[in-house]
Write a protein that holds these residues in place. Structure first.
Motif, PDB file in Angstrom:
ATOM      1  N   UNK B  10       0.851  -1.183   0.000  1.00 22.89           N
ATOM      2  CA  UNK B  10       0.000   0.000   0.000  1.00 22.89           C
ATOM      3  C   UNK B  10       0.883   1.227   0.000  1.00 22.89           C
ATOM      4  N   UNK B  11       0.714   2.068  -0.988  1.00 21.20           N
ATOM      5  CA  UNK B  11       1.442   3.327  -1.080  1.00 21.20           C
ATOM      6  C   UNK B  11       0.488   4.404  -0.565  1.00 21.20           C
ATOM      7  N   UNK B  12       0.724   4.797   0.703  1.00 18.45           N
ATOM      8  CA  UNK B  12      -0.233   5.679   1.360  1.00 18.45           C
ATOM      9  C   UNK B  12      -0.218   7.096   0.828  1.00 18.45           C
ATOM     10  N   UNK B  13       0.878   7.489   0.183  1.00 14.01           N
ATOM     11  CA  UNK B  13       0.942   8.857  -0.324  1.00 14.01           C
ATOM     12  C   UNK B  13       0.277   8.978  -1.686  1.00 14.01           C
ATOM     13  N   UNK B  14       0.363   7.916  -2.442  1.00 15.67           N
ATOM     14  CA  UNK B  14      -0.241   7.952  -3.774  1.00 15.67           C
ATOM     15  C   UNK B  14      -1.548   7.168  -3.831  1.00 15.67           C
ATOM     16  N   UNK B  15      -1.901   6.576  -2.678  1.00 15.01           N
ATOM     17  CA  UNK B  15      -3.159   5.850  -2.599  1.00 15.01           C
ATOM     18  C   UNK B  15      -3.231   4.758  -3.666  1.00 15.01           C
ATOM     19  N   UNK B  16      -2.215   3.906  -3.602  1.00  9.47           N
ATOM     20  CA  UNK B  16      -2.135   2.791  -4.553  1.00  9.47           C
ATOM     21  C   UNK B  16      -2.098   1.496  -3.759  1.00  9.47           C
ATOM     22  N   UNK B  17      -2.882   0.536  -4.205  1.00  4.57           N
ATOM     23  CA  UNK B  17      -2.858  -0.787  -3.586  1.00  4.57           C
ATOM     24  C   UNK B  17      -2.524  -1.804  -4.669  1.00  4.57           C
ATOM     25  N   UNK B  18      -1.295  -2.290  -4.549  1.00  2.00           N
ATOM     26  CA  UNK B  18      -0.745  -3.136  -5.590  1.00  2.00           C
ATOM     27  C   UNK B  18      -0.396  -4.479  -4.956  1.00  2.00           C
ATOM     28  N   UNK B  19      -1.113  -5.510  -5.353  1.00  3.81           N
ATOM     29  CA  UNK B  19      -0.844  -6.821  -4.757  1.00  3.81           C
ATOM     30  C   UNK B  19       0.531  -7.320  -5.201  1.00  3.81           C
ATOM     31  N   UNK B  20       1.130  -8.152  -4.352  1.00  6.15           N
ATOM     32  CA  UNK B  20       2.485  -8.636  -4.623  1.00  6.15           C
ATOM     33  C   UNK B  20       2.568  -9.469  -5.894  1.00  6.15           C
ATOM     34  N   UNK B  21       1.427  -9.976  -6.334  1.00  7.10           N
ATOM     35  CA  UNK B  21       1.461 -10.858  -7.501  1.00  7.10           C
ATOM     36  C   UNK B  21       1.221 -10.108  -8.819  1.00  7.10           C
ATOM     37  N   UNK B  22       1.204  -8.788  -8.785  1.00  9.74           N
ATOM     38  CA  UNK B  22       1.091  -8.036 -10.039  1.00  9.74           C
ATOM     39  C   UNK B  22       2.440  -8.061 -10.750  1.00  9.74           C
ATOM     40  N   UNK B  23       2.414  -8.356 -12.054  1.00 10.08           N
ATOM     41  CA  UNK B  23       3.642  -8.328 -12.846  1.00 10.08           C
ATOM     42  C   UNK B  23       3.682  -7.038 -13.652  1.00 10.08           C
ATOM     43  N   UNK B  24       4.661  -6.204 -13.344  1.00  9.67           N
ATOM     44  CA  UNK B  24       4.774  -4.915 -14.025  1.00  9.67           C
ATOM     45  C   UNK B  24       5.977  -4.919 -14.960  1.00  9.67           C
TER      46      UNK B  24
END
Lengths: 174, 174, 174
Positions: B10-24
């Motif tokens: 969770x990126x609290x400053x940018x309000x992003x919730x990115x699960x560990x299993x996302x492949x970027x």
């Protein structure tokens, strides 16, 4: 700049803002990015991301409220309903920002018209539900439909404006 | 009340919730208020605010996924596609919250129908894309369209339901 | 992965991301989950949850911008307007993610077409507003409409594409 005065629990990790006056049943699941205040959510109902549920809305048990949906004051959703993604409910037939004297409208300056979604109904994604309508038990609203009048129990509607369709194209959106 | 069990950053400053299993891929840009889990996002693709991308979705390289859009399981978007604001994809033709016995539907209780958006296609804002369709290479879907069947490569469709239009009104939404 | 480079105030309790270059009038109310940058918002205007307002957008005084709405560069909203929930504005008539050489489009690769919403107009929920149009003073756009051309002052339009309707069904969406 000001914020609305509400006592709310902010869950900073899940990005949830839940006012203290929300009544939650057992086993309710709230996904991330939810804003809810003054509403009731029944047991085992799921609420997706980017959903707002306003004061006075009532949601039954075992419903699925999908992402990007807006549920306003005046909306009652009974048990076991599916509300798709990006569904917009409406409660003001004549929306205006300001009164004739130019002042910003307050809650007493407009009339809330109720909407009912009966047990087991499903509303497809992207549908818009005008106010003052009842979507009957087990009815189906196609994706992208604009519902302007009552939907009889067990019937399927789709299109803009939404009209009755044969059951076989129930999700066909048209 | 419970939350879905996911390991997520969770990126609290940018309000992003990115699960560990996302492949970027490389150089992916995520704007604020993004919720993504179990998906693949190709290099140099941009994802706007208030976007949810679900498990199993695959997005190619150099795409633009604009704000308020929902991309579900079963959706494959190839390279260089433009997905406008408030676009809703669908993967369940017969959505229901509960089974005939009244229990909440789980993942095995419904069938996911895949949708393909081929290379270089553009989908206008507010469009709704029914499941089981293919939007052809370089095709254009007008704003506010409801797509219920395949769109041939290079063609423009618009309206509810979406039908083929002359190229000159490609963004005309009707 | 990268984030857009902006100096912004993040309000972690209200989930608001407000860039330093936003110009706010007096008494502006921002609800939760707002993303705004490079825009002007007039005095006493209210902005709902899950709203994005982009660089270059101008919003007047005493407006209500409801939840889930997207206001892009090129949009000017005058005083006293009601913008419903889930309204999508558009500024690019020919949206593409990539240029003919396959490179991701940058700001200079497409043309922004302006849209004007004149004083006191109301736009119903779920409406899509194509670019290059003017919605006249006091006009009404029905819920779920797709607006593809100018709306004369004081008139009511609805449907896909939006066409003029009798005043009495002003919010009837069709």
């Amino acid at each position: 700049m000001s914020h609305p005065k509400r006592n709310a629990r902010s869950d900073r990790d899940n990005f949830i803002r839940l006012a203290d006056d929300v009544e939650l049943g057992e086993g309710v699941r709230l996904f991330s990015f939810v804003n809810a205040y003054g509403c009731r959510i029944g047991s085992h109902t799921q609420v997706g991301a980017f959903v707002e549920i306003q004061r006075g809305a009532v949601i039954g048990e075992r419903c699925k409220i999908q992402s990007h949906t807006f549920i306003c004051e005046g909306v009652t959703i009974e048990d076991g309903c599916f509300i798709g993604h990006g569904v917009m409910f409406i409660n003001d037939r004549h929306p205006r920002a300001v009164n004739p004297d130019g002042s910003l409208q307050a809650r007493n300056d407009w009339r809330c018209e109720p909407t009912h979604v009966r047990r087991g109904a499903s509303i497809g994604s992207g549908a818009v539900i005008l106010c003052g309508v009842t979507i009957g038990e087990g009815a189906l609203v196609g994706a992208g439909a604009v519902v302007t009048r009552d939907v009889p129990a067990g019937k399927t509607v789709a299109g803009v404006p939404a009209r009755e369709r044969a059951q076989r194209i129930l999700s066909g959106a048209v």
